[in-house]
Write a protein that holds these residues in place. Structure first.
Motif, PDB file in Angstrom:
ATOM      1  N   THR A 163       0.861  -1.142   0.068  1.00 21.75           N
ATOM      2  CA  THR A 163      -0.061  -0.015  -0.130  1.00 21.75           C
ATOM      3  C   THR A 163       0.897   1.169   0.075  1.00 21.75           C
ATOM      4  N   ARG A 164       0.415   2.074  -0.594  1.00 17.60           N
ATOM      5  CA  ARG A 164       0.954   3.531  -0.427  1.00 17.60           C
ATOM      6  C   ARG A 164       0.082   4.502  -0.691  1.00 17.60           C
TER       7      ARG A 164
ATOM      8  N   LEU B 191      -1.144   7.816  -2.244  1.00 21.67           N
ATOM      9  CA  LEU B 191      -0.995   8.927  -3.563  1.00 21.67           C
ATOM     10  C   LEU B 191      -1.275  10.259  -3.141  1.00 21.67           C
TER      11      LEU B 191
ATOM     12  N   THR C  69      -6.182   9.576  -1.045  1.00 19.33           N
ATOM     13  CA  THR C  69      -6.222   8.462  -2.153  1.00 19.33           C
ATOM     14  C   THR C  69      -5.213   7.431  -2.103  1.00 19.33           C
ATOM     15  N   LYS C  70      -5.506   6.073  -1.838  1.00 16.25           N
ATOM     16  CA  LYS C  70      -4.385   5.060  -1.346  1.00 16.25           C
ATOM     17  C   LYS C  70      -4.249   4.052  -2.646  1.00 16.25           C
ATOM     18  N   TYR C  71      -3.154   3.573  -2.768  1.00 14.26           N
ATOM     19  CA  TYR C  71      -2.819   2.592  -3.718  1.00 14.26           C
ATOM     20  C   TYR C  71      -2.834   1.283  -3.070  1.00 14.26           C
TER      21      TYR C  71
ATOM     22  N   ALA D 279      -7.251  -0.677 -11.687  1.00 17.33           N
ATOM     23  CA  ALA D 279      -6.301   0.421 -12.263  1.00 17.33           C
ATOM     24  C   ALA D 279      -5.280  -0.167 -12.957  1.00 17.33           C
TER      25      ALA D 279
ATOM     26  N   THR E 113      -4.168  -4.353  -9.169  1.00 22.37           N
ATOM     27  CA  THR E 113      -3.992  -2.737  -8.538  1.00 22.37           C
ATOM     28  C   THR E 113      -5.111  -2.073  -8.564  1.00 22.37           C
TER      29      THR E 113
ATOM     30  N   VAL F  41      -6.850   1.591  -6.603  1.00 22.35           N
ATOM     31  CA  VAL F  41      -6.769   2.739  -6.357  1.00 22.35           C
ATOM     32  C   VAL F  41      -7.870   3.459  -5.659  1.00 22.35           C
TER      33      VAL F  41
ATOM     34  N   ALA G 291      -6.317   6.774 -12.015  1.00 23.33           N
ATOM     35  CA  ALA G 291      -5.851   5.467 -11.953  1.00 23.33           C
ATOM     36  C   ALA G 291      -6.527   4.351 -12.895  1.00 23.33           C
TER      37      ALA G 291
ATOM     38  N   LEU H 272       0.047   9.202  -9.855  1.00 15.91           N
ATOM     39  CA  LEU H 272       0.345   8.305 -10.888  1.00 15.91           C
ATOM     40  C   LEU H 272       0.803   8.911 -11.940  1.00 15.91           C
TER      41      LEU H 272
ATOM     42  N   ASP I  68       3.896   6.817 -13.191  1.00 18.42           N
ATOM     43  CA  ASP I  68       3.295   5.652 -13.855  1.00 18.42           C
ATOM     44  C   ASP I  68       3.023   5.833 -15.171  1.00 18.42           C
TER      45      ASP I  68
END
Length: 282
Positions: free
Chosen positions: A7-8, A10, A14-16, A50, A60, A62, A111, A141, A144
Motif C-alpha cells: 500500500t502507499r 498517493l 487516495t491510497k494505492y 487500475a 492494482t 486505487v 488510476a 500516478l 506511472d
C-alpha cells in the motif's frame, strides 16, 4: 479473500493497493471493475481496476476515501486481507486499433487510465493522457502513466503544476492541433461534471468519446437499478451494460441527478462510523 501485498498513499485522500488476486488478474481488462467487501454484514462497493499483472497474479486498485466503507479500507495495510474481492465485472473498453487515443483523468479517474494506456500503447496506438487536479498535491500516478504513454499532460486549477486551467481547456488545444495533435478517440474517467464537460468539448468537433459511469454503480450486478442511465434515449445499467458509454449519447442531466441519490445515506454511514470509532466499538 485477497491478501494486500503493498500500500502507499498517493494523495491525502487516495491510497494505492496491490493485491494478490491471480484469478481476477488472469482475465481482467481495462475498463472493468471489482466488488469489495471488508467485513461481514458490510456493504459491497465497486472499484475500477487500475492495473493488473497476469504473470505475477496481482491486481492494482486505487481507492479514494469518501465514505464509511472506503474509510475502513484505508485502515488496511500490507499483510491484511480484504474479505471479498469479486470480478472482473463489467465490459472492457474496446477501441479500434491504429489511432491516437487521449485519456482524460480527473481525481480517482487517473488510476483507471493506467492499464488502458498500457494496453493501447502495447498494440501500437499513439497515446496521450491529460490529468487534472485542483493542485499539484492531488495529482497521482503521473510517473506511472509516463512509463506507458507517449505523452502525459498535467493540468492544475491553481497552476501549481503543468497547464493552469481545466482538462477541457487543454483537450481543446489538442483537438485544435496543439502539442501531440488531434485525438481520434477520447476516454474520460472521473467526476461526473468533468466527464460532462469533456463530452461537450468533443461533441462539436465530432471526436469519438467514451465516459465511464462507474460513479453511479452500487451493487455491480444490475439487480438494484441504482446505476440506471439513459443512453441514446434508452435505459442502460452502468454495471452490466457499461460502465463506459458513448459520451455524446449519455443524458448527463439524468446521470448527475442519480449520482446524488444516496448522499444522505452515505453521510449517515460516515457519521455512524465516526461514533463507533469514538466509542471504541469498531
Amino acid at each position: 479473500m485477497a491478501r494486500i501485498i503493498e500500500t502507499r498513499m498517493l494523495t491525502p485522500v487516495t491510497k494505492y493497493f496491490l493485491l494478490d488476486a491471480p484469478l481476477i488478474a488472469a482475465s481482467a481488462k481495462a475498463g472493468q471493475f471489482v466488488m469489495l467487501r471488508v467485513r461481514e454484514g458490510g456493504e459491497r462497493i465497486p472499484i475500477t481496476i487500475a492495473d493488473y499483472d497476469r504473470g505475477a497474479g496481482t491486481l492494482t486498485l486505487v481507492i479514494q476515501s469518501v465514505g464509511a466503507t472506503t474509510q475502513r479500507i484505508h485502515k488496511l495495510e500490507a499483510g491484511d486481507d480484504i474479505l471479498d474481492v469479486a470480478g472482473p465485472m463489467g465490459s472492457p473498453i474496446e477501441l479500434p486499433a491504429g489511432g491516437h487515443v487521449c485519456g482524460v483523468g480527473g481525481g480517482f479517474g487517473s488510476a483507471a487510465l493506467l492499464c488502458l494506456m498500457r494496453e493501447l500503447s502495447a498494440r501500437g496506438d499513439r497515446t496521450t493522457v491529460i490529468l487534472g487536479a485542483r493542485n499539484k498535491d492531488l495529482l497521482m500516478l503521473v510517473d506511472d502513466l509516463r512509463k506507458v504513454c507517449d505523452n502525459v499532460e498535467v493540468c492544475t486549477d491553481d497552476g501549481s503544476a503543468g497547464f493552469k486551467g481545466f482538462v477541457t481547456q487543454r483537450l481543446q488545444q489538442l483537438i485544435d492541433g496543439d502539442g501531440s495533435g488531434r485525438p481520434d478517440h477520447v476516454v474520460a474517467i472521473g467526476p461526473m461534471a468533468m466527464m460532462r464537460a469533456v463530452a461537450e468539448t468533443t461533441r462539436g468537433p465530432g471526436v469519438h468519446t467514451l465516459v465511464s459511469m462507474d460513479p453511479l454503480m452500487v451493487d455491480g450486478t444490475g439487480m438494484c437499478g441504482g446505476c440506471r442511465v439513459t443512453v441514446a434515449g434508452k435505459a442502460q445499467f452502468a454495471c452490466v451494460d457499461g460502465p463506459c458509454f458513448d459520451a455524446h449519447e449519455v443524458d448527463f442531466d439524468v446521470a448527475m441527478r442519480r449520482n446524488k441519490a444516496y448522499v444522505k445515506e452515505e453521510k449517515r454511514a460516515v457519521d455512524r462510523l465516526s461514533c463507533m470509532e469514538e466509542r471504541g466499538t469498531i
